[in-house]
Enzyme design. Structure first.
Site: not given
Length: 340
Positions: A11-12, A39-40, A160-161, A215, A99, A243, A130
């Site tokens: 749902t994300g 919750r979703s 949105s990141g 990162k 990672r 980006h 990203c």
């Protein structure tokens, strides 16, 4: 016979995009399940022309499922990824949790597809950050030709990141600028993001770098070549999706800008749009919804012996997250699972 695929965190923003891309690329899945927190539970999400009703991640049994695409953040991944992996389901994780684990491959399929073959150490594959993902797609073909010594990158990263909260904060603050009685102070970001830029993504480290900058350094070395020196400045900008990166590259040997342009045009995952005229370059708003990473403004850097500058733009919800995860699943199928 196709694959059974679970999308965790369906749902994300990234989870929904994973479902879209699985359908768009016609991934050979016999069955796809959408998983979410309680919750979703019962929320509906789209998968191609189908509608899936989310199931409870907490109660889900991963036994018999081939691949799980995780988009739920590190804390939840720490609980559920080992369960899936133990059940024999290969996890492709979008969080930062695995990672930097030496036993977990960190994969960008255009750059190091062979790394998926070490998946069985933990049954987990990590998706890079990203901002790293789009950069290494651009760097790899140039590194193969002239060997990169050093990279200096400045990022212009969309809200949105930072997830739905980041998108909402930019939207609400932008509206409030024109309505003096409707003040929207910074919550998700450390300062106002509307009509502003913030040179701060993730937490500060003792070195003065932010975790986002660290990162990019660590992931580029793990994915490409540990000898490459990388320094980054990561900046949040008032853009909803997409980006951008200004990348300065120093090579071991001379690389002419025209040859660099030709190399990038032929490289997988890249689209070169580079005309020295008004509008002859790509901006983030133009890359939204596209699979490609776009390269513009390719030119010689005459301040160093062997230097090239370029501009790199990509949809961070796609190549920076969901698309790369699905591409990893495709590569995994071709090189390891070999069914479908």
């Amino acid at each position: 016979m196709g694959y059974r695929v679970a999308v965790v965190g369906a749902t994300g923003n990234v989870g929904r995009e994973m479902l879209n891309i699985l359908a768009e690329r016609q991934f050979p899945a016999d069955e796809v399940v959408a998983l979410a927190s309680r919750r979703s539970l019962g929320s509906e999400v789209s998968y191609g022309d189908k509608t899936l009703t989310t199931k409870d991640l907490d109660a889900f049994d991963f036994t018999g499922w081939d691949i799980a695409l995780f988009a739920i953040g590190s804390d939840a991944t720490k609980i559920y990824a080992p369960k899936a992996a133990k059940a024999g389901c290969i996890v492709i994780d979008n969080s930062s949790l695995y990672r930097y684990d030496a036993d977990v491959p960190l994969v960008v399929p255009e750059v190091n597809p062979e790394a998926v073959e070490m998946v069985h150490k933990k049954n987990i594959i990590a998706n890079p950050n990203c901002s790293t993902a789009q950069m290494v797609v651009a760097l790899k073909p140039l590194h193969d030709r002239a060997r990169i010594k050093r990279v200096v990158v400045s990022t212009y990263q969309s809200v949105s990141g930072a997830g739905k909260e980041g998108i909402d904060e930019l939207w609400d603050q932008t509206k409030s600028i024109y309505n003096p009685t409707d003040d929207k102070p910074a919550k998700k970001f450390t300062k106002q993001i509307a009509f502003n830029v913030i040179p701060h993504i993730d937490v500060f480290m003792d070195s003065g770098d932010t975790k986002e900058e660290w990162k990019m350094v660590a992931e580029t070395k793990k994915i490409m070549d540990s000898s490459i020196k990388v320094t980054a400045t990561c900046v949040r900008v008032p853009v909803f999706v997409g980006h951008s990166e200004a990348i300065n590259i120093e090579f071991e040997e001379f690389l002419d800008e025209d040859e660099a342009r030709d190399i990038l045009r032929e490289a997988p995952g890249l689209m070169v749009i580079d005309k020295r005229q008004d509008g002859g370059y790509v901006t983030p708003i133009e890359c939204v919804g596209d699979f490609a990473t776009f390269i513009s403004r390719i030119r010689q850097d005459t301040t160093v012996e062997n230097g090239i500058n370029l501009w790199c733009v990509s949809d961070n919800l796609r190549k920076g997250a969901a698309l790369n995860a699905v591409q990893i699943a495709e590569t995994l199928g071709q090189r390891v699972l070999k069914k479908g």
